[in-house]
Scaffold this motif. Structure first.
Motif, PDB file in Angstrom:
ATOM      1  N   ASP A 199      71.489 104.880   4.743  1.00 48.98           N
ATOM      2  CA  ASP A 199      72.570 106.168   4.589  1.00 48.98           C
ATOM      3  C   ASP A 199      73.553 106.022   5.795  1.00 48.98           C
ATOM      4  O   ASP A 199      74.572 106.458   5.581  1.00 48.98           O
ATOM      5  CB  ASP A 199      71.619 107.326   4.820  1.00 48.98           C
ATOM      6  CG  ASP A 199      70.915 107.720   3.111  1.00 48.98           C
ATOM      7  OD1 ASP A 199      71.060 106.717   2.254  1.00 48.98           O
ATOM      8  OD2 ASP A 199      70.340 108.687   3.057  1.00 48.98           O
ATOM      9  N   ARG A 202      75.928 103.544   5.438  1.00 55.79           N
ATOM     10  CA  ARG A 202      77.044 103.867   4.544  1.00 55.79           C
ATOM     11  C   ARG A 202      77.967 104.993   5.106  1.00 55.79           C
ATOM     12  O   ARG A 202      79.321 104.790   4.930  1.00 55.79           O
ATOM     13  CB  ARG A 202      76.496 104.344   3.188  1.00 55.79           C
ATOM     14  CG  ARG A 202      75.743 103.457   2.414  1.00 55.79           C
ATOM     15  CD  ARG A 202      75.156 104.285   1.060  1.00 55.79           C
ATOM     16  NE  ARG A 202      74.427 103.147   0.293  1.00 55.79           N
ATOM     17  CZ  ARG A 202      73.100 103.115   0.410  1.00 55.79           C
ATOM     18  NH1 ARG A 202      72.431 103.842   0.948  1.00 55.79           N
ATOM     19  NH2 ARG A 202      72.538 102.233  -0.537  1.00 55.79           N
ATOM     20  N   GLU A 203      77.563 105.913   6.018  1.00 52.67           N
ATOM     21  CA  GLU A 203      78.290 106.770   6.653  1.00 52.67           C
ATOM     22  C   GLU A 203      79.187 106.203   7.516  1.00 52.67           C
ATOM     23  O   GLU A 203      80.441 106.516   7.641  1.00 52.67           O
ATOM     24  CB  GLU A 203      77.426 107.948   7.308  1.00 52.67           C
ATOM     25  CG  GLU A 203      78.321 109.245   7.863  1.00 52.67           C
ATOM     26  CD  GLU A 203      77.484 110.117   8.527  1.00 52.67           C
ATOM     27  OE1 GLU A 203      77.941 110.581   9.581  1.00 52.67           O
ATOM     28  OE2 GLU A 203      76.212 110.021   8.278  1.00 52.67           O
ATOM     29  N   ASP A 206      82.088 104.179   5.659  1.00 48.63           N
ATOM     30  CA  ASP A 206      82.930 105.315   5.136  1.00 48.63           C
ATOM     31  C   ASP A 206      83.797 105.993   6.267  1.00 48.63           C
ATOM     32  O   ASP A 206      85.165 106.517   5.756  1.00 48.63           O
ATOM     33  CB  ASP A 206      82.174 106.424   4.276  1.00 48.63           C
ATOM     34  CG  ASP A 206      81.683 105.761   3.000  1.00 48.63           C
ATOM     35  OD1 ASP A 206      81.874 104.636   2.580  1.00 48.63           O
ATOM     36  OD2 ASP A 206      80.829 106.328   2.432  1.00 48.63           O
TER      37      ASP A 206
END
Length: 361
Positions: A199, A202-203, A206
């Motif tokens: 997670d 991905r953060e 992004d």
């Protein structure tokens, strides 16, 4: 033939040398924004001759903002010859800013220096590529042109310059170790086992802290190149194969096609959680470290550092490095500060431009 566009308006300076920018992505755009900010503050900068990407070369006869927009909007060309190789030529005394990650562009660094053209770069494939290429860059500077590579390691922290000054002053570097990836520093400083590591990846992706394909950060390849640059600056002629790299990327993620990477990020979770728990139980912190030692070799990988360790105290994207030398044998000289982001990289590039411009004025 390549696309060469002219944007007409007044030039922004009157120095003999001119700037040519290669790369109009995130870092290149930040360079243009930083350049404008410095001009508005009254800082004397060489004028921009042109800027280029893989599609077009745009001659600056006007607003840099218009020029970079024109370059980014250009259509892809069919020829394999890059626009900057056949467009408006560079002249002795000009300054190339390499804001790319292109091996082709890095291969031109020594050639430009031999022609008397200064090179300022954030591209690690020059001094952090093959040893023969790095040595050619060093040898080419004997002709008088200057090479500014502060932005290649630490996003402009004075780490490279300090190592070179210590060596020039007669000090002998025993070892350098550091947290050299702002992306991995951010990930590991945020990882506390309350969320899966995937997670956070991905953060980071992004938010622009990690590459669009996060395997580029997680593999340790970026840190390996930075470590090569530091070791060579300290006088150790290392090749890439001399550095032992322990990648964080499991085989399934490594071998995944680009469209399956996101789904395979979960393969990171179990091994990273196990290593975090083990470090936590031993009052240690996980850090991704690059280290070269004149006696023991060089390595890149994840380590559990005691909380008292000088490299274990950083936050966010900070880079931290410890230098051990004749002068600092037991208590290392430690440098730390912002180590990631287009803004600090652009500032480092233009700092080198100004340094060169003042030296040759």
């Amino acid at each position: 033939m390549s696309t060469v566009t002219r944007i007409r308006a007044a030039s922004s300076g009157a120095r003999e040398g001119r700037i040519a920018l290669l790369g109009t992505g995130v870092v290149g755009s930040a360079v243009v924004a930083r350049y404008r900010q410095l001009l508005d503050k009254g800082v004397a900068l060489p004028p921009f001759a042109w800027l280029s990407n893989s599609r077009a070369q745009v001659v600056n006869e006007g607003s840099l903002e218009e020029a970079i927009a024109a370059a980014r909007a250009a259509s892809r060309q069919s020829t394999a010859v890059p626009p900057w190789a056949e467009g408006e030529a560079l002249a002795r005394g000009d300054i190339v800013i390499d804001a790319t990650a292109s091996d082709t562009v890095a291969g031109w660094h020594a050639e430009w220096l031999l022609r008397g053209i200064h090179v300022v770069t954030a591209n690690k494939l020059g001094n952090g590529g093959d040893l023969a290429r790095a040595q050619a860059i060093v040898d080419a500077q004997k002709e008088g042109a200057r090479y500014g590579d502060s932005a290649t390691v630490g996003a402009g922290l004075p780490l490279l310059r300090l190592i070179r000054e210590l060596v020039a002053g007669g000090d002998r570097i025993h070892a350098v170790e550091g947290v050299l990836s702002g992306s991995l520093a951010w990930l590991l400083s945020r990882f506390d086992d309350t969320r899966p590591f995937s997670d956070l990846v991905r953060e980071a992706r992004d938010a622009g802290y990690a590459e669009p394909d996060p395997r580029q950060d997680l593999s340790g390849e970026d840190v390996r190149r930075k470590l090569l640059i530091l070791a060579r600056a300290a006088g150790l002629p290392l090749e890439g194969r001399d550095i032992n790299v322990s990648s964080l990327v499991p085989d399934a993620l490594r071998d995944a096609p680009a469209d399956a990477v996101d789904a395979q990020l979960t393969t990171l979770d179990t091994p990273l959680r196990e290593r975090f728990i083990n470090a936590y139980r031993n009052d240690a912190r996980l850090c991704f470290i690059g280290r070269f030692d004149a006696e023991r070799g060089a390595s890149v990988g994840l380590r559990a550092l005691p909380l008292s360790h000088p490299l274990a105290s950083g936050h966010g994207t900070e880079n931290r490095a410890a230098i051990f030398s004749d002068r600092y044998p037991d208590r290392p000289l430690v440098i730390q500060g912002p180590g990631a982001g287009a803004g600090v990289t652009a500032a480092a590039l233009l700092d080198d431009v100004l340094r060169i411009a003042h030296q040759v004025a």
